[in-house]
Design a protein around this motif. Structure first.
Motif, PDB file in Angstrom:
ATOM      1  N   LEU A  72     -36.449 -81.259 -24.690  1.00 21.54           N
ATOM      2  CA  LEU A  72     -35.734 -80.072 -25.159  1.00 21.54           C
ATOM      3  C   LEU A  72     -34.228 -80.160 -24.962  1.00 21.54           C
ATOM      4  CD1 LEU A  72     -38.155 -77.327 -23.819  1.00 21.54           C
ATOM      5  CD2 LEU A  72     -37.900 -78.107 -26.183  1.00 21.54           C
ATOM      6  N   ASP A  73     -33.783 -81.174 -24.245  1.00 26.55           N
ATOM      7  CA  ASP A  73     -32.360 -81.345 -23.944  1.00 26.55           C
ATOM      8  C   ASP A  73     -31.537 -81.750 -25.167  1.00 26.55           C
ATOM      9  OD1 ASP A  73     -30.137 -81.388 -22.189  1.00 26.55           O
ATOM     10  OD2 ASP A  73     -30.296 -83.568 -22.068  1.00 26.55           O
ATOM     11  N   ASP A  74     -32.182 -82.172 -26.234  1.00 27.25           N
ATOM     12  CA  ASP A  74     -31.472 -82.667 -27.407  1.00 27.25           C
ATOM     13  C   ASP A  74     -31.547 -81.653 -28.551  1.00 27.25           C
ATOM     14  OD1 ASP A  74     -30.361 -85.349 -28.746  1.00 27.25           O
ATOM     15  OD2 ASP A  74     -31.705 -84.330 -30.155  1.00 27.25           O
ATOM     16  N   GLU A  75     -30.405 -81.358 -29.156  1.00 28.88           N
ATOM     17  CA  GLU A  75     -30.344 -80.357 -30.233  1.00 28.88           C
ATOM     18  C   GLU A  75     -31.190 -80.763 -31.444  1.00 28.88           C
ATOM     19  OE1 GLU A  75     -27.205 -78.012 -33.134  1.00 28.88           O
ATOM     20  OE2 GLU A  75     -26.441 -79.494 -31.726  1.00 28.88           O
ATOM     21  N   THR A  76     -31.175 -82.032 -31.808  1.00 24.22           N
ATOM     22  CA  THR A  76     -31.967 -82.481 -32.952  1.00 24.22           C
ATOM     23  C   THR A  76     -33.457 -82.264 -32.697  1.00 24.22           C
ATOM     24  OG1 THR A  76     -30.300 -84.119 -33.578  1.00 24.22           O
ATOM     25  CG2 THR A  76     -32.522 -84.444 -34.444  1.00 24.22           C
ATOM     26  N   ARG A  77     -33.912 -82.557 -31.497  1.00 21.20           N
ATOM     27  CA  ARG A  77     -35.328 -82.346 -31.185  1.00 21.20           C
ATOM     28  C   ARG A  77     -35.683 -80.856 -31.206  1.00 21.20           C
ATOM     29  NH1 ARG A  77     -34.473 -87.194 -27.958  1.00 21.20           N
ATOM     30  NH2 ARG A  77     -33.947 -86.059 -26.061  1.00 21.20           N
ATOM     31  N   LEU A 115     -35.872 -81.530 -44.557  1.00 19.20           N
ATOM     32  CA  LEU A 115     -35.501 -80.198 -44.061  1.00 19.20           C
ATOM     33  C   LEU A 115     -34.283 -80.258 -43.150  1.00 19.20           C
ATOM     34  CD1 LEU A 115     -39.016 -78.683 -43.322  1.00 19.20           C
ATOM     35  CD2 LEU A 115     -37.404 -77.964 -45.090  1.00 19.20           C
ATOM     36  N   LEU A 116     -34.227 -81.254 -42.289  1.00 18.14           N
ATOM     37  CA  LEU A 116     -33.085 -81.376 -41.377  1.00 18.14           C
ATOM     38  C   LEU A 116     -31.792 -81.609 -42.158  1.00 18.14           C
ATOM     39  CD1 LEU A 116     -34.642 -83.461 -38.480  1.00 18.14           C
ATOM     40  CD2 LEU A 116     -34.086 -81.022 -38.465  1.00 18.14           C
ATOM     41  N   THR A 117     -31.883 -82.380 -43.230  1.00 16.20           N
ATOM     42  CA  THR A 117     -30.702 -82.637 -44.055  1.00 16.20           C
ATOM     43  C   THR A 117     -30.296 -81.399 -44.835  1.00 16.20           C
ATOM     44  OG1 THR A 117     -31.277 -84.965 -44.266  1.00 16.20           O
ATOM     45  CG2 THR A 117     -29.767 -84.075 -45.914  1.00 16.20           C
ATOM     46  N   MET A 118     -31.271 -80.771 -45.486  1.00 15.10           N
ATOM     47  CA  MET A 118     -30.964 -79.637 -46.364  1.00 15.10           C
ATOM     48  C   MET A 118     -30.577 -78.373 -45.591  1.00 15.10           C
ATOM     49  SD  MET A 118     -33.866 -80.162 -49.300  1.00 15.10           S
ATOM     50  CE  MET A 118     -33.438 -78.642 -50.090  1.00 15.10           C
ATOM     51  N   ARG A 119     -31.292 -78.053 -44.525  1.00 10.92           N
ATOM     52  CA  ARG A 119     -31.049 -76.800 -43.810  1.00 10.92           C
ATOM     53  C   ARG A 119     -30.011 -76.897 -42.713  1.00 10.92           C
ATOM     54  NH1 ARG A 119     -37.238 -74.641 -43.103  1.00 10.92           N
ATOM     55  NH2 ARG A 119     -37.571 -74.168 -45.299  1.00 10.92           N
ATOM     56  N   HIS A 120     -29.876 -78.092 -42.134  1.00 11.29           N
ATOM     57  CA  HIS A 120     -29.014 -78.217 -40.955  1.00 11.29           C
ATOM     58  C   HIS A 120     -27.880 -79.229 -41.129  1.00 11.29           C
ATOM     59  CE1 HIS A 120     -31.997 -75.752 -38.930  1.00 11.29           C
ATOM     60  NE2 HIS A 120     -32.919 -76.567 -39.388  1.00 11.29           N
ATOM     61  N   LEU A 144     -38.490 -79.057 -33.630  1.00 12.36           N
ATOM     62  CA  LEU A 144     -39.508 -78.110 -33.171  1.00 12.36           C
ATOM     63  C   LEU A 144     -39.406 -76.787 -33.923  1.00 12.36           C
ATOM     64  CD1 LEU A 144     -39.575 -78.686 -29.313  1.00 12.36           C
ATOM     65  CD2 LEU A 144     -41.245 -79.439 -31.021  1.00 12.36           C
ATOM     66  N   ASP A 145     -38.192 -76.329 -34.175  1.00 11.97           N
ATOM     67  CA  ASP A 145     -38.011 -75.095 -34.954  1.00 11.97           C
ATOM     68  C   ASP A 145     -38.644 -75.239 -36.335  1.00 11.97           C
ATOM     69  OD1 ASP A 145     -36.601 -73.875 -32.896  1.00 11.97           O
ATOM     70  OD2 ASP A 145     -34.629 -74.286 -33.778  1.00 11.97           O
ATOM     71  N   GLU A 146     -38.404 -76.367 -36.978  1.00 16.70           N
ATOM     72  CA  GLU A 146     -38.953 -76.581 -38.316  1.00 16.70           C
ATOM     73  C   GLU A 146     -40.477 -76.683 -38.284  1.00 16.70           C
ATOM     74  OE1 GLU A 146     -37.491 -76.196 -41.092  1.00 16.70           O
ATOM     75  OE2 GLU A 146     -35.471 -76.038 -40.269  1.00 16.70           O
ATOM     76  N   LEU A 147     -41.024 -77.339 -37.269  1.00 14.26           N
ATOM     77  CA  LEU A 147     -42.480 -77.434 -37.166  1.00 14.26           C
ATOM     78  C   LEU A 147     -43.104 -76.082 -36.822  1.00 14.26           C
ATOM     79  CD1 LEU A 147     -42.972 -80.885 -35.412  1.00 14.26           C
ATOM     80  CD2 LEU A 147     -43.415 -80.293 -37.806  1.00 14.26           C
TER      81      LEU A 147
END
Length: 95
Positions: A8-13, A34-39, A17-20
Motif C-alpha cells: 500500500l506504500d506505492d501510489e500506483t499500487r 484504465l491507469l493510462t486513461m483515468r490517471h 486496487l482502486d480500479e479493481l
C-alpha cells in the motif's frame, strides 16, 4: 502484515486496487488501459505486472486463469485483518 503495508506504500499500487475495487476481474491489458486513461500513468505493462505481483504476494490481489487470459481480483481480507487488529474507537468514547 508487513507485506500489506509495503504494497500500500506505492501510489500506483493503490490506484490499481482502486480500479479493481471499482470493477473486479480485469486483465493486465485492461488495468494498464484504465491507469493510462483515468490517471495519466504511462507505466509499461512490465512495470504494472510487477506492481500486481507485489499486491498478489501481499494477498490483496488474487488471480484466475481462463484460457490464455489472467484475471485479477481485489481481495479485501488483508485490509479487514488490519482493522480487526487496530479497531477505531468511536468519537466521544474515552479509551
Amino acid at each position: 502484515m508487513a507485506d500489506v503495508f509495503r504494497a500500500l506504500d506505492d501510489e500506483t499500487r493503490r490506484l490499481i486496487l482502486d480500479e479493481l475495487a471499482a470493477s473486479d476481474g480485469q486483465t493486465l491489458f485492461e488495468i494498464c488501459t484504465l491507469l493510462t486513461m483515468r490517471h495519466g500513468l504511462s507505466s509499461t505493462r512490465q512495470a504494472i505486472s510487477q506492481h500486481l505481483a507485489v499486491l498478489e504476494s501481499a494477498g490483496l490481489v488474487v488471480t484466475e486463469r481462463r484460457g490464455r487470459s489472467k484475471f485479477h481480483f481485489f481481495n479485501s481480507e488483508p485490509l479487514a485483518a488490519i482493522t480487526q487488529r487496530w479497531p477505531v474507537a468511536e468519537k466521544g468514547s474515552s479509551t
